[in-house]
Design a protein around this motif. Structure first.
Motif, PDB file in Angstrom:
ATOM      1  N   VAL A   2       1.019 -11.035   8.184  1.00  0.00           N
ATOM      2  CA  VAL A   2       0.465 -10.298   7.054  1.00  0.00           C
ATOM      3  C   VAL A   2      -0.177  -9.034   7.617  1.00  0.00           C
ATOM      4  CG1 VAL A   2      -1.212 -10.265   5.170  1.00  0.00           C
ATOM      5  CG2 VAL A   2       0.010 -12.387   5.718  1.00  0.00           C
ATOM      6  N   ASP A  57      -2.531  -6.417   6.483  1.00  0.00           N
ATOM      7  CA  ASP A  57      -3.486  -6.219   5.394  1.00  0.00           C
ATOM      8  C   ASP A  57      -4.122  -4.842   5.528  1.00  0.00           C
ATOM      9  OD1 ASP A  57      -5.533  -6.240   3.536  1.00  0.00           O
ATOM     10  OD2 ASP A  57      -6.132  -8.294   3.945  1.00  0.00           O
ATOM     11  N   GLY A  67      -4.278 -13.984   2.393  1.00  0.00           N
ATOM     12  CA  GLY A  67      -3.568 -13.892   3.663  1.00  0.00           C
ATOM     13  C   GLY A  67      -3.560 -15.183   4.448  1.00  0.00           C
ATOM     14  N   ILE A  93      -2.525 -12.284  11.021  1.00  0.00           N
ATOM     15  CA  ILE A  93      -2.984 -11.416   9.952  1.00  0.00           C
ATOM     16  C   ILE A  93      -3.622 -10.207  10.624  1.00  0.00           C
ATOM     17  CG2 ILE A  93      -4.476 -11.191   7.935  1.00  0.00           C
ATOM     18  CD1 ILE A  93      -4.389 -14.320   7.828  1.00  0.00           C
TER      19      ILE A  93
END
Length: 407
Positions: A292, A294, A305, A315
């Motif tokens: 992910v 972000d 997430g 993440i």
């Protein structure tokens, strides 16, 4: 010269916070910490500095957060900046005047590498600067300059919200002749997203999710498609114009930013992951996306997430928002890596290592085109309209907003 100056004035901050409850125009009103003022032309801190004449300067998300007073007094980064500030670090400029030890020619067209690391401060390189990891420099409070991480948040290293700015010669990266100012002004935000991808690389033929389709998210989508063409890229966008740009830049599927439950369900569908419902609240996936990215950094996006990343996934967080509690049990259960990603420096792709902005120019020369995300241009005197567009992106359709100083 006229410049946008931000002052750390408590009375102005308090008054602006109160008035902003009535109208967001208060953030650039007569009582705001940000004002258009007449200031002296910048002095060169040392003989190896130059004076640059700004051509274009992007408004970064960090600039808008400061102008909109979106931050906390206990943020440790407040101990690494100095005031007053002329914001703006996404600058394309021409060399106006050079110091006696600066090996640059007047008139040269450059993009600003804004980090105020050891070399700019006249110091021997710390361990991070020696490795080319300029944003991790240990000297942001030392040397010949007042505290500041990059141009715009040091009182002496003023930024691009003014027609002239000083820069160390090493910060001036030449723009190739076949690259336009409009392409070059995106070198900084693209480099931020590139750094996050190179430090949290996806597996080939994997599935990733880019959370947020502002400038950083859109740059991440474009970088992922160029560097990992076999990858399936999902994205989360808040506005219709962001969705259209994400699809244009290569996202396979763009999801609405809410409700969060539907994001999780869509990722389960895309990856074949099993959804596990708790007694209350959002489900967690067994399986999910590999990485992910972000670019928002809200507690709500982090909570989604950790629920949609597969076991031992990553993440990578480039967005910065105020902290708040969220349910992060999946972080331990799935052995996730929650990784901060701060800016850029020298980056390695394959067996080659060069500055991230040089990588950007090379990719542009191969066909990368991010200029569709340049949505608005203003003169500096129109700064109130510029920040109004940034504040209400849904109505304005804004992504990257520029100050344009060219005739």
């Amino acid at each position: 010269m006229q410049a946008l100056v931000f002052e750390n004035a408590l009375a102005r901050i308090v008054a602006t916070r109160a008035l902003a409850a009535l109208s967001p125009r208060a953030f650039t009103g007569p009582l705001a910490p940000l004002r258009l003022r007449e200031i002296a032309e910048p002095a060169l801190p040392a003989d190896d500095w130059v004076l640059l004449r700004t051509q274009l300067c992007g408004i970064c998300g960090s600039d808008t957060k400061q102008v909109f007073l979106n931050g906390s007094f206990d943020n440790p980064m407040t101990g690494m900046i100095s005031f007053p500030q002329v914001l703006g670090h996404e600058a394309v400029a021409r060399v106006e005047r050079v110091g006696p030890r600066a090996a640059l020619l007047p008139g040269a067209r450059v993009v600003l590498n804004p980090w105020l690391s050891c070399a700019t401060r006249g110091l021997a390189l710390c361990e991070w600067c020696a490795r080319g990891e300029l944003a991790q420099c240990l000297s942001f409070r030392r040397g010949a300059l007042p505290a500041g991480i990059h141009h715009g948040n040091s009182s002496a290293a003023t930024g691009g919200f003014a027609p002239l700015l000083p820069a160390h010669a090493s910060q001036c990266i030449a723009i190739p002749d076949d690259i336009t100012d409009e392409q070059a002004v995106l070198a900084d935000p693209f480099s931020v997203s590139l750094h996050s991808i190179l430090h949290s690389p996806p597996p080939e033929r994997g599935v990733v999710l880019v959370y947020g389709c502002g400038t950083l998210g859109l740059c991440a989508i474009a970088a992922l498609r160029v560097l990992h063409p076999s990858l399936r890229v999902l994205a989360v966008a808040r506005f219709a114009h962001q969705r259209a740009l994400a699809e244009r830049l290569g996202a396979a599927r763009v999801l609405a930013h809410e409700p969060a439950r539907e994001i999780i369900a869509a990722v389960a569908q895309e990856t074949g992951a099993e959804s596990v419902a708790p007694w209350r609240g959002l489900p967690m996936l067994l399986g999910g996306v590999d990485v992910v990215y972000d670019s928002v950094g809200l507690p709500a996006t982090l909570e989604v997430g950790v629920r949609i990343a597969q076991s031992r996934g990553r993440i990578s967080v480039t967005g910065v928002e105020s902290p708040r509690r969220f349910e992060w049990t999946p972080l331990y259960f799935k052995e996730l890596a929650l990784v901060g990603s701060n800016a850029f420096g020298f980056e390695t792709i394959g067996e080659r290592r060069q500055h991230a902005m040089a990588w950007y120019f090379e990719l542009v020369q191969r066909g990368l085109d991010l200029t569709p995300i340049l949505t608005h241009r203003f003169r500096l005197a129109q700064y109130r309209d510029a920040f109004a567009a940034a504040h209400d992106q849904g109505a304005s359709g804004a992504v990257k907003i520029l100050f344009d100083y060219r005739e």
